[in-house]
Design a protein around this motif. Structure first.
Motif, PDB file in Angstrom:
ATOM      1  N   LEU A  54       0.813  -1.218   0.000  1.00  0.00           N
ATOM      2  CA  LEU A  54       0.000   0.000   0.000  1.00  0.00           C
ATOM      3  C   LEU A  54       0.849   1.272   0.000  1.00  0.00           C
ATOM      4  CD1 LEU A  54      -2.790  -1.053   2.540  1.00  0.00           C
ATOM      5  CD2 LEU A  54      -2.810  -1.207   0.040  1.00  0.00           C
ATOM      6  N   GLY A  55       2.074   1.192   0.495  1.00  0.00           N
ATOM      7  CA  GLY A  55       2.913   2.388   0.608  1.00  0.00           C
ATOM      8  C   GLY A  55       3.891   2.587  -0.523  1.00  0.00           C
ATOM      9  N   THR A  56       3.971   1.649  -1.468  1.00  0.00           N
ATOM     10  CA  THR A  56       4.909   1.753  -2.594  1.00  0.00           C
ATOM     11  C   THR A  56       4.119   1.832  -3.897  1.00  0.00           C
ATOM     12  OG1 THR A  56       6.487   0.382  -1.356  1.00  0.00           O
ATOM     13  CG2 THR A  56       6.913   0.721  -3.698  1.00  0.00           C
ATOM     14  N   LYS A  57       4.361   2.878  -4.667  1.00  0.00           N
ATOM     15  CA  LYS A  57       3.600   3.104  -5.890  1.00  0.00           C
ATOM     16  C   LYS A  57       3.776   1.952  -6.880  1.00  0.00           C
ATOM     17  CE  LYS A  57       2.706   6.637  -9.392  1.00  0.00           C
ATOM     18  NZ  LYS A  57       3.094   7.987  -9.906  1.00  0.00           N
ATOM     19  N   HIS A  58       4.942   1.338  -6.871  1.00  0.00           N
ATOM     20  CA  HIS A  58       5.205   0.236  -7.805  1.00  0.00           C
ATOM     21  C   HIS A  58       4.218  -0.921  -7.632  1.00  0.00           C
ATOM     22  CE1 HIS A  58       7.427  -2.829 -10.049  1.00  0.00           C
ATOM     23  NE2 HIS A  58       7.325  -3.623  -9.001  1.00  0.00           N
TER      24      HIS A  58
END
Length: 344
Positions: A54-58
């Motif tokens: 949820l915290g990494t755009k990838h």
């Protein structure tokens, strides 16, 4: 997750409540320690997974959403299911008797913890099976039809499928109590968990047997489909792998071949499928044994806790197989490591 009333079997032969090789103080402590460590592993692993996804755009992709759904289901096992077993085990240590949480044979009337925890464990298990099936389906499209992947698999469709999987799974989890009055929920001293319980097997009407078969039918259908899809995908991966060294990335994309990242992700999901199938196999054997009239108290403990332990395997598989996940997790944990080194 449905088993005959094994507690009443043991009570009927005047056996003690402590039925699974834990009747010494040392073994009781080992049992509680194992459960507490499992809670820590489940919470830590799945919180890290959710934070990374949820915290990494990838990872804001359909595959990432499915991984987050799987982590949420596993996290619920660590938050609700295992802690109740710890409480029951401590209760056993303090009073030498397991909690009498059951509505079977009118032993207890009204609400008790297993009325909630039993369906949560069953529902989360079904969510996990469904999500692994969807992950496998998503990866198979990426491998077999790479040019159609973005058009077929979208975030919106994935979100809808995730919502339907949760609704359907928990509807299935509560269906035994709705459709059959002979099935109840109880804390079982053999498995050390809240399970669906049945009365005497030879007295069950045919309708109860139909409800009883809902769970294994659902599980085997999805797991069987998952295995078949994985076999097809892996066959395609094997063909592409032979030509991977001779083709550049741009040539693979223009010719409709899956990218290296898609192939690696498919292998990761394949490893996840193998791990979960292995964790579910003891439960399947146990259900078949129950249908044949076997008690298998000790094996009941093994089967249910192997399944519960699978809730902390996901982060291990992702960390080993997915380099980007591993890097994101290490980056997330770096501040905690620095803080620990400063305090020490």
């Amino acid at each position: 997750m449905i088993e005959p009333n094994t507690a009443s079997w043991w009570h009927s032969v005047d056996a003690p409540d402590c039925t699974v090789c834990c009747c010494t103080a040392t073994n009781k402590v080992v049992m509680v320690t194992f459960m507490v460590l499992l809670i820590v592993a489940i919470l830590f692993g799945n919180i890290v997974t959710l934070a990374v996804v949820l915290g990494t755009k990838h990872f804001h992709t359909p595959q990432g959403y499915l991984k987050a759904s799987l982590a949420a289901a596993d996290l619920a096992v660590g938050v609700f299911v295992v802690p109740l077993s710890v409480y029951a085990e401590v209760h056993l240590m303090a009073t030498d008797s397991a909690p009498q949480w059951t509505t079977l044979n009118s032993q207890l009337v009204g609400f008790h913890p297993c009325n909630v925890i039993g369906p949560i464990f069953a529902g989360c298990t079904f969510v996990s099976i469904t999500t692994i099936f969807l992950l496998t389906l998503e990866r198979s499209v990426a491998v077999l039809r790479p040019l159609h992947k973005d058009a077929v698999i979208t975030r919106k469709r994935t979100t809808i499928l995730i919502a339907l999987s949760w609704i359907g799974s928990f509807s299935l989890a509560v269906s035994p109590m709705i459709f059959s009055g002979e099935i109840a929920l109880e804390y079982n001293p053999c498995s050390r968990m809240c399970n669906y319980a049945l009365g005497a097997l030879d007295q069950l009407p045919p309708r109860t047997w139909n409800v009883l078969l809902l769970f294994p039918t659902f599980d085997f259908t999805l797991l069987g489909g998952t295995v078949v899809i994985n076999i097809v995908s892996w066959s395609s991966i094997r063909q592409h792998s032979k030509r991977r060294k001779r083709l550049a990335e741009s040539e693979r994309q223009s010719s409709g071949k899956p990218t290296f990242s898609d192939i690696k992700a498919a292998k990761t999901i394949g490893a996840l499928t193998v791990a979960f199938t292995a964790s579910f196999t003891p439960i399947a054997v146990f259900v078949v044994g129950n249908v044949l009239g076997n008690k298998w108290c000790n094996f009941s403990f093994l089967a249910f806790w192997v399944l519960a332990s699978s809730s902390c395997w996901n982060v291990v598989i992702y960390s080993v197989r997915d380099q980007k996940f591993r890097a994101s997790a290490l980056k997330l944990l770096r501040p905690l490591r620095r803080k620990h080194s400063v305090t020490s």
